[in-house]
Scaffold this motif. Sequence first.
Motif, PDB file in Angstrom:
ATOM      1  N   LEU A 205       0.813  -1.216   0.000  1.00  0.00           N
ATOM      2  CA  LEU A 205       0.000   0.000   0.000  1.00  0.00           C
ATOM      3  C   LEU A 205       0.850   1.271   0.000  1.00  0.00           C
ATOM      4  CD1 LEU A 205      -2.784  -0.948   2.553  1.00  0.00           C
ATOM      5  CD2 LEU A 205      -3.084  -0.530   0.124  1.00  0.00           C
ATOM      6  N   GLU A 206       2.049   1.174  -0.484  1.00  0.00           N
ATOM      7  CA  GLU A 206       2.979   2.294  -0.359  1.00  0.00           C
ATOM      8  C   GLU A 206       2.436   3.586  -0.951  1.00  0.00           C
ATOM      9  OE1 GLU A 206       6.781   1.264  -1.851  1.00  0.00           O
ATOM     10  OE2 GLU A 206       7.289  -0.023  -0.157  1.00  0.00           O
ATOM     11  N   ASN A 207       1.853   3.530  -2.133  1.00  0.00           N
ATOM     12  CA  ASN A 207       1.372   4.764  -2.764  1.00  0.00           C
ATOM     13  C   ASN A 207      -0.060   5.103  -2.370  1.00  0.00           C
ATOM     14  OD1 ASN A 207       3.723   5.494  -4.157  1.00  0.00           O
ATOM     15  ND2 ASN A 207       3.257   4.071  -5.810  1.00  0.00           N
ATOM     16  N   ASP A 208      -1.001   4.199  -2.620  1.00  0.00           N
ATOM     17  CA  ASP A 208      -2.406   4.493  -2.302  1.00  0.00           C
ATOM     18  C   ASP A 208      -2.613   4.685  -0.804  1.00  0.00           C
ATOM     19  OD1 ASP A 208      -3.703   4.296  -4.962  1.00  0.00           O
ATOM     20  OD2 ASP A 208      -2.943   2.257  -4.883  1.00  0.00           O
ATOM     21  N   GLY A 209      -1.984   3.837  -0.006  1.00  0.00           N
ATOM     22  CA  GLY A 209      -2.159   3.935   1.438  1.00  0.00           C
ATOM     23  C   GLY A 209      -1.653   5.254   1.989  1.00  0.00           C
ATOM     24  N   TYR A 210      -0.433   5.644   1.595  1.00  0.00           N
ATOM     25  CA  TYR A 210       0.129   6.892   2.107  1.00  0.00           C
ATOM     26  C   TYR A 210      -0.580   8.116   1.529  1.00  0.00           C
ATOM     27  CZ  TYR A 210       3.881   4.500   4.550  1.00  0.00           C
ATOM     28  OH  TYR A 210       4.594   3.716   5.427  1.00  0.00           O
ATOM     29  N   PHE A 211      -1.072   8.001   0.297  1.00  0.00           N
ATOM     30  CA  PHE A 211      -1.855   9.117  -0.255  1.00  0.00           C
ATOM     31  C   PHE A 211      -3.095   9.365   0.605  1.00  0.00           C
ATOM     32  CE2 PHE A 211      -5.659  10.205  -2.749  1.00  0.00           C
ATOM     33  CZ  PHE A 211      -5.351  11.530  -3.060  1.00  0.00           C
ATOM     34  N   TYR A 212      -3.868   8.314   0.871  1.00  0.00           N
ATOM     35  CA  TYR A 212      -5.103   8.498   1.634  1.00  0.00           C
ATOM     36  C   TYR A 212      -4.814   8.839   3.095  1.00  0.00           C
ATOM     37  CZ  TYR A 212      -8.088   7.103  -2.234  1.00  0.00           C
ATOM     38  OH  TYR A 212      -8.747   7.075  -3.440  1.00  0.00           O
ATOM     39  N   LEU A 213      -3.726   8.307   3.635  1.00  0.00           N
ATOM     40  CA  LEU A 213      -3.375   8.665   5.010  1.00  0.00           C
ATOM     41  C   LEU A 213      -3.010  10.150   5.076  1.00  0.00           C
ATOM     42  CD1 LEU A 213      -2.972   7.832   7.921  1.00  0.00           C
ATOM     43  CD2 LEU A 213      -0.665   7.051   7.326  1.00  0.00           C
ATOM     44  N   GLY A 214      -2.248  10.622   4.081  1.00  0.00           N
ATOM     45  CA  GLY A 214      -1.931  12.051   4.040  1.00  0.00           C
ATOM     46  C   GLY A 214      -3.181  12.898   3.901  1.00  0.00           C
ATOM     47  N   MET A 215      -4.150  12.427   3.090  1.00  0.00           N
ATOM     48  CA  MET A 215      -5.403  13.167   2.954  1.00  0.00           C
ATOM     49  C   MET A 215      -6.182  13.170   4.267  1.00  0.00           C
ATOM     50  SD  MET A 215      -5.334  14.344  -0.087  1.00  0.00           S
ATOM     51  CE  MET A 215      -6.999  14.907  -0.449  1.00  0.00           C
ATOM     52  N   ALA A 216      -6.116  12.060   4.988  1.00  0.00           N
ATOM     53  CA  ALA A 216      -6.776  12.003   6.296  1.00  0.00           C
ATOM     54  C   ALA A 216      -6.124  12.989   7.259  1.00  0.00           C
ATOM     55  CB  ALA A 216      -6.711  10.582   6.854  1.00  0.00           C
ATOM     56  N   ASN A 217      -4.794  13.099   7.191  1.00  0.00           N
ATOM     57  CA  ASN A 217      -4.084  14.079   8.020  1.00  0.00           C
ATOM     58  C   ASN A 217      -4.535  15.489   7.676  1.00  0.00           C
ATOM     59  OD1 ASN A 217      -1.051  12.159   7.540  1.00  0.00           O
ATOM     60  ND2 ASN A 217      -2.561  11.946   9.171  1.00  0.00           N
ATOM     61  N   LEU A 218      -4.684  15.772   6.380  1.00  0.00           N
ATOM     62  CA  LEU A 218      -5.170  17.099   5.970  1.00  0.00           C
ATOM     63  C   LEU A 218      -6.557  17.368   6.541  1.00  0.00           C
ATOM     64  CD1 LEU A 218      -4.234  17.523   2.185  1.00  0.00           C
ATOM     65  CD2 LEU A 218      -3.209  18.668   4.148  1.00  0.00           C
ATOM     66  N   LYS A 219      -7.420  16.356   6.441  1.00  0.00           N
ATOM     67  CA  LYS A 219      -8.791  16.521   6.934  1.00  0.00           C
ATOM     68  C   LYS A 219      -8.809  16.745   8.435  1.00  0.00           C
ATOM     69  CE  LYS A 219     -13.052  16.776   5.627  1.00  0.00           C
ATOM     70  NZ  LYS A 219     -13.460  17.851   4.708  1.00  0.00           N
ATOM     71  N   ALA A 220      -7.850  16.114   9.123  1.00  0.00           N
ATOM     72  CA  ALA A 220      -7.741  16.288  10.571  1.00  0.00           C
ATOM     73  C   ALA A 220      -6.936  17.536  10.933  1.00  0.00           C
ATOM     74  CB  ALA A 220      -7.096  15.044  11.195  1.00  0.00           C
ATOM     75  N   ASN A 221      -6.586  18.336   9.910  1.00  0.00           N
ATOM     76  CA  ASN A 221      -5.869  19.602  10.084  1.00  0.00           C
ATOM     77  C   ASN A 221      -4.485  19.422  10.695  1.00  0.00           C
ATOM     78  OD1 ASN A 221      -5.849  22.378   9.594  1.00  0.00           O
ATOM     79  ND2 ASN A 221      -6.433  22.866  11.698  1.00  0.00           N
ATOM     80  N   ASN A 222      -3.770  18.394  10.240  1.00  0.00           N
ATOM     81  CA  ASN A 222      -2.404  18.150  10.712  1.00  0.00           C
ATOM     82  C   ASN A 222      -1.474  18.172   9.492  1.00  0.00           C
ATOM     83  OD1 ASN A 222       0.012  17.196  11.812  1.00  0.00           O
ATOM     84  ND2 ASN A 222      -1.046  15.834  13.249  1.00  0.00           N
ATOM     85  N   SER A 223      -1.060  19.366   9.104  1.00  0.00           N
ATOM     86  CA  SER A 223      -0.273  19.531   7.883  1.00  0.00           C
ATOM     87  C   SER A 223       1.085  18.864   7.970  1.00  0.00           C
ATOM     88  CB  SER A 223      -0.096  21.025   7.576  1.00  0.00           C
ATOM     89  OG  SER A 223      -1.331  21.647   7.347  1.00  0.00           O
ATOM     90  N   GLU A 224       1.738  18.952   9.111  1.00  0.00           N
ATOM     91  CA  GLU A 224       3.076  18.379   9.233  1.00  0.00           C
ATOM     92  C   GLU A 224       3.045  16.852   9.109  1.00  0.00           C
ATOM     93  OE1 GLU A 224       5.863  20.155   9.188  1.00  0.00           O
ATOM     94  OE2 GLU A 224       4.470  21.825   8.931  1.00  0.00           O
ATOM     95  N   LYS A 225       2.074  16.251   9.723  1.00  0.00           N
ATOM     96  CA  LYS A 225       1.923  14.806   9.610  1.00  0.00           C
ATOM     97  C   LYS A 225       1.583  14.421   8.170  1.00  0.00           C
ATOM     98  CE  LYS A 225       0.001  11.117  12.482  1.00  0.00           C
ATOM     99  NZ  LYS A 225      -0.962  10.827  13.574  1.00  0.00           N
ATOM    100  N   ALA A 226       0.775  15.248   7.518  1.00  0.00           N
ATOM    101  CA  ALA A 226       0.415  14.990   6.128  1.00  0.00           C
ATOM    102  C   ALA A 226       1.656  15.012   5.242  1.00  0.00           C
ATOM    103  CB  ALA A 226      -0.589  16.038   5.643  1.00  0.00           C
ATOM    104  N   LYS A 227       2.542  15.974   5.482  1.00  0.00           N
ATOM    105  CA  LYS A 227       3.773  16.062   4.690  1.00  0.00           C
ATOM    106  C   LYS A 227       4.610  14.790   4.823  1.00  0.00           C
ATOM    107  CE  LYS A 227       4.358  21.105   4.907  1.00  0.00           C
ATOM    108  NZ  LYS A 227       5.241  22.190   5.397  1.00  0.00           N
ATOM    109  N   VAL A 228       4.702  14.276   6.034  1.00  0.00           N
ATOM    110  CA  VAL A 228       5.479  13.058   6.267  1.00  0.00           C
ATOM    111  C   VAL A 228       4.943  11.911   5.423  1.00  0.00           C
ATOM    112  CG1 VAL A 228       6.064  11.296   7.981  1.00  0.00           C
ATOM    113  CG2 VAL A 228       6.200  13.724   8.588  1.00  0.00           C
ATOM    114  N   ASN A 229       3.634  11.763   5.381  1.00  0.00           N
ATOM    115  CA  ASN A 229       3.037  10.648   4.642  1.00  0.00           C
ATOM    116  C   ASN A 229       3.043  10.876   3.130  1.00  0.00           C
ATOM    117  OD1 ASN A 229       2.294   8.745   6.732  1.00  0.00           O
ATOM    118  ND2 ASN A 229       0.877  10.307   7.460  1.00  0.00           N
TER     119      ASN A 229
END
Length: 249
Positions: free
Chosen positions: A206-230
């Motif tokens: 799930l390297e690409n799809d998983g991290y893409f959606y996890l980063g989007m979840a971070n954005l939705k949760a308003n955590n930009s720094e965590k989103a950048k990591v993913n």
Amino acid sequence: MEQKKNTSPENIEAVERYLNNEMTAAERLEFDARLIEDAIFSTEFEETKAVILGIESAALKEELDIFHTEISAKKTGVNSETNSRNFARKLIPYSIAASIILAIGLFLYTNQTPTNDKLFAAYFTPDPGLPTKMGSNNNFEFYDAMVDYKRKEYDTAIKKWKTLQQYDTENDTLNYFIGVSYLAKGDGMNAEKYLQNAIENSAGFLENDGYFYLGMANLKANNSEKAKVNFKKCATEKCKEILAELDRK
């Protein structure tokens, strides 16, 4: 009075191939463009889609009755067909057709929208899901929920998948689709939990799809720094574009 045009067999076949992700990237790009440009075709698509998914749902429920009479008292949950070894083969990656949606999304959202919300709205589209053709699998309960997911009935799909998850809490496929369903509902915090679990148990599939959606979840949760990591762990051009947008903040 205008006579309603009957949908041709060719169009029905095209819609089925579209829903089951059997088109090439070029075919899907052309199909998506036509959906945007041709209002009549778009209406016919939605009507045909509803019929196809209705037939699939009815057939699945009929087969479920047979299935439930054959299973043993001890339920085993989702079988190997939805395990990580086969997940990468089945999960259809985003096609270049997404670029059309991204361009429209970026155009429509103004600077008055908070950056994270604007990025999420412009770049998020739910995973297209797995094919649900009859006779192609034995996991009736899983694919019954997949029909609900494709209808955007996310609460129903989540409920059914969570029932299966009781017997296999670390199943990457279940965690992935539960997570994406929560994200489609706008619930970033719940999405984060399930997507993280999916990635940890996917053995790298799930390297690409998983991290893409996890980063989007971070954005939705308003955590930009965590989103950048993913997003940095995702190798797609889309993730690179989002990172560039975040770095401009």
